[in-house]
Scaffold this active site. Sequence first.
Site, PDB file in Angstrom:
ATOM      1  N   GLY A  31       0.998  -1.108   0.012  1.00 35.49           N
ATOM      2  CA  GLY A  31      -0.083  -0.021  -0.032  1.00 35.49           C
ATOM      3  C   GLY A  31       0.888   1.136   0.012  1.00 35.49           C
TER       4      GLY A  31
ATOM      5  N   CYS B 247       6.094   0.248   7.522  1.00 42.43           N
ATOM      6  CA  CYS B 247       5.671   1.458   6.644  1.00 42.43           C
ATOM      7  C   CYS B 247       6.907   1.688   5.809  1.00 42.43           C
ATOM      8  CB  CYS B 247       5.340   2.541   7.555  1.00 42.43           C
ATOM      9  SG  CYS B 247       5.022   4.210   6.488  1.00 42.43           S
ATOM     10  N   LEU B 248       6.756   1.994   4.581  1.00 46.42           N
ATOM     11  CA  LEU B 248       7.721   2.245   3.838  1.00 46.42           C
ATOM     12  C   LEU B 248       8.457   3.614   4.036  1.00 46.42           C
ATOM     13  CD1 LEU B 248       6.348   1.438   0.322  1.00 46.42           C
ATOM     14  CD2 LEU B 248       7.817   0.161   1.582  1.00 46.42           C
TER      15      LEU B 248
ATOM     16  N   HIS C 207      -2.723   7.529   6.896  1.00 48.60           N
ATOM     17  CA  HIS C 207      -1.682   8.521   6.292  1.00 48.60           C
ATOM     18  C   HIS C 207      -2.315   9.658   5.899  1.00 48.60           C
ATOM     19  CE1 HIS C 207       2.087   6.465   6.219  1.00 48.60           C
ATOM     20  NE2 HIS C 207       1.661   5.577   5.570  1.00 48.60           N
TER      21      HIS C 207
ATOM     22  N   GLN D 130       3.134   9.922   1.053  1.00 47.96           N
ATOM     23  CA  GLN D 130       4.278   9.333   1.228  1.00 47.96           C
ATOM     24  C   GLN D 130       5.141   9.397  -0.020  1.00 47.96           C
ATOM     25  OE1 GLN D 130       2.302   5.402   2.340  1.00 47.96           O
ATOM     26  NE2 GLN D 130       4.546   5.075   3.388  1.00 47.96           N
TER      27      GLN D 130
ATOM     28  N   HIS E 232      -4.367   1.285   7.577  1.00 49.69           N
ATOM     29  CA  HIS E 232      -3.297   1.724   7.475  1.00 49.69           C
ATOM     30  C   HIS E 232      -2.969   2.780   6.499  1.00 49.69           C
ATOM     31  CE1 HIS E 232       1.142   1.266   8.136  1.00 49.69           C
ATOM     32  NE2 HIS E 232       1.293   1.750   7.030  1.00 49.69           N
ATOM     33  N   GLU E 233      -3.482   2.675   5.357  1.00 47.76           N
ATOM     34  CA  GLU E 233      -3.233   3.854   4.363  1.00 47.76           C
ATOM     35  C   GLU E 233      -4.235   5.013   4.520  1.00 47.76           C
ATOM     36  OE1 GLU E 233      -0.592   3.585   2.455  1.00 47.76           O
ATOM     37  OE2 GLU E 233      -0.230   1.531   3.192  1.00 47.76           O
TER      38      GLU E 233
END
Length: 195
Positions: free
Chosen positions: A45, A107-108, A153, A50, A149-150
Amino acid sequence: MIYPIVAYGDPILRKETRFIEQGELDLKEISDNMFETMYNANGVGLASPQVGLNIRLFVVDGTPFTEEDEDDEDEDPDPSLVDFKKVFVNPEILDQDGEEWGFDEGCLSIPGIRGEVFRPERVRIRYRDLEWNEHEEVYEGVAARIIQHEYDHLLGKLFIDYLPTLKKQFIKKKLTDISKGKVDADYRMKFALRR
């Protein structure tokens, strides 16, 4: 085009995103680039902040989880992840319910840090697709978790916000290092506080 992924410490990760007006942006190009960026970083995701965009959009693809399940003969693939590749434009979570369950999230934007996060098992979400059609759908299991989660953000929240105080203290130095660019990642990153 592969975007650099914004690292922890950049203020955009803590801002609530704005809704997108129909026709204002080339959402197909943006989402294609976000998918390419996500795949390059081995993610499932990716949300617009991000990649430095203050818009209400995220992309998901649960395929890597189903491939892991295929490798593990004792594990049945999560049915919520079958054909779970989507673009969510202007999403709004309408309801979250079911028993909260823990899962080791990462998380990226925060490479090298993981932690158990408890989230409700079901989510009801309204969003638009790339053709601007409105959808209202219910997701369960890992798909619901990826969405939550996304979606966080887009509200300026990160998975680390859910961690216990002791764990937050334990990772404090690592977070500071990430924000300064002292981190190993297999993908290009953008740092706000690099010194």
